[in-house]
Design a protein around this motif. Sequence first.
Motif, PDB file in Angstrom:
ATOM      1  N   SER A  43       0.772  -1.446  -0.025  1.00  0.00           N
ATOM      2  CA  SER A  43       0.009   0.049  -0.023  1.00  0.00           C
ATOM      3  C   SER A  43       0.756   1.344  -0.072  1.00  0.00           C
ATOM      4  N   THR A  44       1.929   1.339   0.840  1.00  0.00           N
ATOM      5  CA  THR A  44       2.990   2.313   0.820  1.00  0.00           C
ATOM      6  C   THR A  44       3.529   2.582  -0.561  1.00  0.00           C
TER       7      THR A  44
ATOM      8  N   ARG B 119       0.560   4.195  -2.917  1.00  0.00           N
ATOM      9  CA  ARG B 119       0.413   5.599  -2.312  1.00  0.00           C
ATOM     10  C   ARG B 119       1.670   6.646  -2.799  1.00  0.00           C
TER      11      ARG B 119
ATOM     12  N   ILE C 248       0.363  10.347  -3.691  1.00  0.00           N
ATOM     13  CA  ILE C 248      -0.125  10.713  -2.174  1.00  0.00           C
ATOM     14  C   ILE C 248       0.827  10.909  -1.357  1.00  0.00           C
TER      15      ILE C 248
ATOM     16  N   TYR D 185      -8.119   4.503 -10.325  1.00  0.00           N
ATOM     17  CA  TYR D 185      -7.846   3.790  -9.295  1.00  0.00           C
ATOM     18  C   TYR D 185      -8.927   3.413  -8.412  1.00  0.00           C
TER      19      TYR D 185
ATOM     20  N   PRO E  51      -9.380   1.513  -4.681  1.00  0.00           N
ATOM     21  CA  PRO E  51      -8.609   1.168  -3.196  1.00  0.00           C
ATOM     22  C   PRO E  51      -9.286  -0.386  -2.921  1.00  0.00           C
TER      23      PRO E  51
ATOM     24  N   ASP F  64      -6.067  -2.120  -5.841  1.00  0.00           N
ATOM     25  CA  ASP F  64      -5.622  -2.425  -4.650  1.00  0.00           C
ATOM     26  C   ASP F  64      -6.563  -3.465  -3.852  1.00  0.00           C
TER      27      ASP F  64
END
Length: 307
Positions: free
Chosen positions: A46-47, A50, A55, A83, A85, A157
Amino acid sequence: MTDEIVLDVEHLQKDFGKFQALKDVTLQVKRGEVFGFIGPNGAGKSTTLRVILGILRKSGGQATLFGEDVYDQAVTVHKRIAYVPGDVYLWPNLTGGEVIDLMLKMSGEKHNARTDELIAKFQLDTRKKARTYSKGNRQKVALIAALSTDAEFFIFDEPTSGLDPLNEKIFQNEVLHLKEQGKSVLLSSHILSEVEKMVDRLAIIREGTVVETGSLAELRHLTRTSVSVTTKQAMTGLEQLAGVHDLVATVDNGVTKSEFMLDGEKLADLMAQLSTLAVLDLKVQPATLEDVFMRYYNDANDARAEG
């Protein structure tokens, strides 16, 4: 699929104070490619996403989409991407249809025939207020909005979180449709069977570092093939054959059944030995993505324990 690189991530790093969430993430996604990004919770998936989405600002390395820096040129880049999530939050007092239309408007697009087609496929009741939706229905809203756009690069994601198997299959078909159109897809998922059905290549991330990248076929060296062979005579010397592991042989009425694990690169040697025998039955099961993933992590954990 072409060799044109759409997403280029090189030695990406991200620090949160003294904690280094990303240590060395390198991956490239080509045009017309579905690229899988897998790893356990806390590995850095996830990092990484981002940072790619602009982000978070990277601490080191580089990340570009369409040749543009993902952070400095985020506004320009976002006009060409979509995108979804893994946990979607919607405006509770709007209907599902209103949310979809709003998402499309924010992307500079409008409700179209493709939108209606997707609503029908996913069987979403767009008249209900978003606050009444289950997690699966909230996910459908985001997927319909994203798939309705004419984006060039799609980032998913954990996109099927909350969906039933039928809708998971619909999503998989839609991703393959994107690929046929020459779109690029970056798919992060913990459902390994899902990734295995769709991706051309994949990257495994562990503790903030991409440790393996390639096609599933190229990554099979991380695990072994399951073999079951039945012969009229005993398979003498099989236990001495390089690459054979966990051999179990049983004899019944003069027929020998041997079951074992085999290193993939030793399959030719095995076939050469079998050619001298009367083989009654042979089953060879290649490693699945889950086998590859678990074997890699088990070996890595064993090595760390020994160290």
